[in-house]
Design a protein around this motif. Structure first.
Motif, PDB file in Angstrom:
ATOM      1  N   ILE A 110      24.467  32.190  23.917  1.00  0.00           N
ATOM      2  CA  ILE A 110      23.250  31.487  24.328  1.00  0.00           C
ATOM      3  C   ILE A 110      23.631  30.480  25.399  1.00  0.00           C
ATOM      4  O   ILE A 110      24.598  29.732  25.240  1.00  0.00           O
ATOM      5  N   ILE A 111      22.883  30.442  26.496  1.00  0.00           N
ATOM      6  CA  ILE A 111      23.011  29.342  27.441  1.00  0.00           C
ATOM      7  C   ILE A 111      21.697  28.567  27.405  1.00  0.00           C
ATOM      8  O   ILE A 111      20.613  29.151  27.313  1.00  0.00           O
ATOM      9  N   THR A 112      21.773  27.255  27.455  1.00  0.00           N
ATOM     10  CA  THR A 112      20.572  26.441  27.243  1.00  0.00           C
ATOM     11  C   THR A 112      20.666  25.122  27.991  1.00  0.00           C
ATOM     12  O   THR A 112      21.764  24.654  28.320  1.00  0.00           O
ATOM     13  N   ALA A 113      19.507  24.562  28.273  1.00  0.00           N
ATOM     14  CA  ALA A 113      19.416  23.247  28.913  1.00  0.00           C
ATOM     15  C   ALA A 113      18.037  22.673  28.621  1.00  0.00           C
ATOM     16  O   ALA A 113      17.115  23.383  28.199  1.00  0.00           O
ATOM     17  N   LYS A 114      17.906  21.378  28.861  1.00  0.00           N
ATOM     18  CA  LYS A 114      16.592  20.732  28.766  1.00  0.00           C
ATOM     19  C   LYS A 114      15.673  21.348  29.813  1.00  0.00           C
ATOM     20  O   LYS A 114      16.083  21.626  30.934  1.00  0.00           O
ATOM     21  N   GLY A 115      14.405  21.595  29.432  1.00  0.00           N
ATOM     22  CA  GLY A 115      13.478  22.238  30.343  1.00  0.00           C
ATOM     23  C   GLY A 115      12.773  21.266  31.278  1.00  0.00           C
ATOM     24  O   GLY A 115      12.700  20.067  31.012  1.00  0.00           O
ATOM     25  N   ASP A 116      12.247  21.796  32.380  1.00  0.00           N
ATOM     26  CA  ASP A 116      11.482  20.987  33.323  1.00  0.00           C
ATOM     27  C   ASP A 116      10.060  20.732  32.819  1.00  0.00           C
ATOM     28  O   ASP A 116       9.551  19.616  32.916  1.00  0.00           O
ATOM     29  N   LYS A 117       9.420  21.786  32.278  1.00  0.00           N
ATOM     30  CA  LYS A 117       8.041  21.667  31.813  1.00  0.00           C
ATOM     31  C   LYS A 117       7.889  21.961  30.325  1.00  0.00           C
ATOM     32  O   LYS A 117       6.798  21.859  29.784  1.00  0.00           O
ATOM     33  N   VAL A 118       8.984  22.362  29.693  1.00  0.00           N
ATOM     34  CA  VAL A 118       9.026  22.554  28.246  1.00  0.00           C
ATOM     35  C   VAL A 118      10.213  21.748  27.730  1.00  0.00           C
ATOM     36  O   VAL A 118      10.998  21.204  28.497  1.00  0.00           O
ATOM     37  N   ASP A 119      10.352  21.694  26.410  1.00  0.00           N
ATOM     38  CA  ASP A 119      11.432  20.887  25.854  1.00  0.00           C
ATOM     39  C   ASP A 119      12.812  21.462  26.146  1.00  0.00           C
ATOM     40  O   ASP A 119      13.735  20.716  26.483  1.00  0.00           O
ATOM     41  N   PHE A 120      12.963  22.779  26.008  1.00  0.00           N
ATOM     42  CA  PHE A 120      14.256  23.373  26.334  1.00  0.00           C
ATOM     43  C   PHE A 120      14.074  24.818  26.769  1.00  0.00           C
ATOM     44  O   PHE A 120      13.067  25.464  26.459  1.00  0.00           O
ATOM     45  N   VAL A 121      15.068  25.316  27.505  1.00  0.00           N
ATOM     46  CA  VAL A 121      15.065  26.696  27.996  1.00  0.00           C
ATOM     47  C   VAL A 121      16.365  27.353  27.571  1.00  0.00           C
ATOM     48  O   VAL A 121      17.349  26.683  27.216  1.00  0.00           O
ATOM     49  N   SER A 122      16.387  28.679  27.630  1.00  0.00           N
ATOM     50  CA  SER A 122      17.592  29.403  27.224  1.00  0.00           C
ATOM     51  C   SER A 122      17.603  30.793  27.836  1.00  0.00           C
ATOM     52  O   SER A 122      16.605  31.283  28.356  1.00  0.00           O
TER      53      SER A 122
END
Length: 263
Positions: free
Chosen positions: A178-190
């Motif tokens: 899994i790769i993940t980060a804080k989202g721009d328009k949502v809480d997180f992305v992956s």
């Protein structure tokens, strides 16, 4: 010749050709494991769900084209969607018996909420092979069933192109990366990658959110979150952390219905 009913569903999306496709196969009794795997290979979608009525619940199993999985979110959602919208299941709560224990899906206003076990990832060392496959290294590495690689921002997740040939030197069966980060328009992305698998990047991975939800709940200091899986098909998920359980919600669309035949 045996005639078997099946459906293809796009899960974690409100649009056809979005989210993650799953085949849902209705069985009156279990076939051999080898035959279940051959059917999943023939279907050639990320997961095929097979289910058999089990009293007031349903016994549910999931197969990729390569092997049986211990947990799958999008194919569970797809199965609930078939039961509710096609097979006229009357309740608003569906119980599945599975390799991951009892799983509950509730249905409200065309939204399906999966009650899944939490898999809190722990700090881990990044295997050298995974590191070599990445042009940009993560700022944090954790592991539960899957490796969780945390990056600085959403653009990192969008831009990352792991070297598949390098990654195929490692076997994480049944897990992935899994790769993940804080989202721009949502809480997180992956995004989610599976070395040595027929389908290298999974479009939307419900089971990965069993690890992502507890991680981001702690990082963001909140229990209710929105998430996007940034594959080409794009997946939309609503997430809730309940401590030892997580809630993962989404919608689905029916793409196809039919029969296949086996000897």
């Amino acid at each position: 010749m045996k005639k078997i009913e099946f459906y293809q569903i796009d899960a974690f999306t409100d649009q056809l050709f979005g989210g993650n496709p799953a085949c849902v196969v209705l069985l009156d009794e279990w076939l051999s494991d080898g035959l279940l795997l051959k059917i999943a290979m023939e279907n050639a979608v990320p997961e095929t769900a097979f289910f058999v009525a089990d009293g007031e619940a349903f016994h549910l199993r999931w197969f990729t084209p390569d092997h049986e999985m211990d947990l799958c979110g999008h194919a569970t959602l797809a199965t609930a969607h078939v039961l509710k919208t096609i097979l006229n299941y009357q309740g608003d709560k569906i119980i599945f018996n599975s390799k991951s224990g009892l799983l509950e899906v509730t249905v409200a206003d065309e939204q399906y909420t999966l009650n899944f076990p939490s898999r809190n990832p722990e700090p881990a060392e990044l295997p050298e092979i995974i590191s070599r496959s990445l042009k940009k290294q993560p700022k944090e590495v954790l592991k539960s069933r899957d490796y969780v690689l945390v990056y600085d921002d959403e653009q990192d997740i969008r831009d990352l192109v792991p070297d598949r040939e390098v990654l195929n030197q490692i076997n994480l069966d049944p897990g992935g990366i899994i790769i993940t980060a804080k989202g721009d328009k949502v809480d997180f992305v992956s995004r989610f990658f599976v070395p040595q698998a027929s389908i290298f990047e999974d479009p939307v991975t419900g089971s990965a959110h069993c690890s992502l939800i507890p991680y981001w709940a702690e990082k963001l200091g909140k229990t209710e979150m929105s998430a996007l899986q940034l594959s080409d098909r794009l997946g939309k998920l609503q997430c809730v952390s309940l401590g030892d359980r997580v809630l993962i919600s989404g919608t689905a669309r029916t793409y196809a219905a039919g029969f296949f035949f086996i000897d």
